[in-house]
Design a protein around this motif. Structure first.
Motif: not given
Length: 417
Positions: A72, A170, A414
């Motif tokens: 990410s 991600k 995330e």
């Protein structure tokens, strides 16, 4: 995003793992307590490297560490860890496990072929009803299966495989940890927290699909050493105090309708004798003491000591030594200070299409110790059932849902940070 975990792959993976004998030994003072646990750890390192996780390694104590690097663009995403233990319990043989895959379970009794007295029935194990027309796995009747906790190991590896193959997911930095000796209370005794380098964690070591456990017993060990008075038995009148007999009387004085595992449930604590040894001069009784409340735990210990002292007071010259050893504490004390950890897990379970069942554990996990070592760590389901027994079983769908939950958790951390 829809996550589709391959059920055939996770079943094959799990069945491969359970055939490796990894029982730990409560009487051993080595780390790990049995070298054979490393046989599985070595295999796991190999498989992780094959997935592309290049830093996977096993240390001298049998711990496996691995990292999936963040992909990410976000900064300051907490590092999360997924942990399971490789050892199986010494309660039931784990040598020569022969897993059996029962395709499309039809709801009828399953008679295990190597010992036909071992029968798995939905009448006595109603969770089986939720697996009709699904695949389940049992052992063959002479051993435990090892779903505790090789189902957690399989779920973590399968989730890692999925994440590595799908870079569009991600996530921040993900740590993987496999520990030895959880079943004998030493699962974190040689863990290198600096090497692990995680902020928050999850153990995969739970039961029914959807269960999330954020509370455990607090636990101590209690040892009573009875010092008798030794004399030649031929000339022992009014002299001999047999420590073995005194130990037996202490055990006889314990309550049987309360305060014992067989008489308690839910959030009731207990005191449980687990081992005894000795001779006429000296005898030792080992106990485990359990309660969800730390103050109640101390009261249990005081009561046990009082019972022993009362018994010994009737024997001139005899005495006791009473030793308490801290084992672990209720992880809820730490998790309540970090509510997002369990909240994210609940959201991940919901995203996997399951109802969340928040529960407490009448026992402990590596997460109990990890939480107090600076890694808040609730416990997530894998599906394991009838653990530590010859009728142990697991649903393949449940394992796949556990792996799916892991993937969702990585995404949630995330998204929200």
């Amino acid at each position: 995003m829809e996550i589709e975990i391959n059920k055939n792959e996770i079943a094959e993976r799990f069945m491969r793992y359970v055939q490796i004998d990894t029982q730990s030994d409560p009487q051993s003072n080595s780390h790990p307590s049995t070298e054979k646990q490393k046989d599985l750890s070595i295999l796991l390192v190999k498989e992780l490297i094959e997935l592309g996780i290049t830093d996977a390694s096993m240390d001298e104590y049998g711990y496996v560490y691995a990292t999936i690097p963040a992909n990410s663009d976000k900064e300051n995403i907490p590092v999360i860890c997924f942990c399971s233990h490789v050892d199986t319990a010494p309660d039931c043989s784990g040598t020569g496990v022969k897993p059996i895959l029962h395709r499309n379970y039809n709801g009828e009794e399953i008679i295990l072929p190597d010992d036909t007295s071992q029968v798995l029935s939905a009448v006595t194990h109603p969770y089986l009803y939720k697996h009709i027309n699904e695949d389940i796995i049992t052992a063959s009747g002479k051993t435990l299966l090892g779903a505790d906790d090789k189902s957690g190991v399989a779920a973590i590896i399968q989730a890692a495989d999925f994440i590595m193959q799908n870079p569009s997911i991600k996530h921040g930095t993900i740590k993987i940890l496999f520990t030895p000796d959880e079943e004998v209370g030493k699962g974190t005794s040689k863990l290198d927290m600096e090497k692990l380098g995680a902020d928050f964690g999850y153990t995969l070591d739970g039961g029914e699909a959807g269960s999330l456990e954020d509370e455990t017993f607090s636990a101590d060990g209690a040892t009573i050493i009875i010092n008798g008075v030794i004399a030649h038995p031929g000339y022992a009148k009014n002299k001999l105090v047999n420590a073995i007999k005194v130990a037996g009387e202490i055990l006889h004085a314990l309550p049987t309708t309360e305060w014992a595992p067989e008489a308690t449930e839910k959030k009731e604590g207990f005191v449980h004798p687990v081992r005894m040894e000795g001779n006429a001069e000296k005898a030792t009784i080992e106990f485990i003491v359990r309660d969800f409340d730390n103050d109640a735990l101390i009261k249990h210990e005081e009561r046990l000591k009082s019972i022993a002292e009362e018994v010994v007071s009737h024997y001139r010259g005899a005495s006791i030594d009473f030793v308490i050893t801290e084992q672990y504490r209720n992880m809820k004390l730490v998790l309540d200070e970090n509510p997002q950890v369990a909240a994210y897990a609940a959201e991940a379970i919901t995203r996997a299409g399951l109802d969340v069942k928040t529960e407490n554990i009448r026992g402990g996990t590596d997460g109990s110790r990890l939480s107090f070592m600076g890694l808040p760590c609730p416990n997530i389901f894998t599906g394991m059932q009838c653990i530590h027994s010859k009728v142990e079983w697991i649903g393949v769908r449940d394992m796949a849902k556990a792996a799916e939950t892991i993937v969702h958790l990585c995404m949630i951390w995330e998204e929200k940070n």
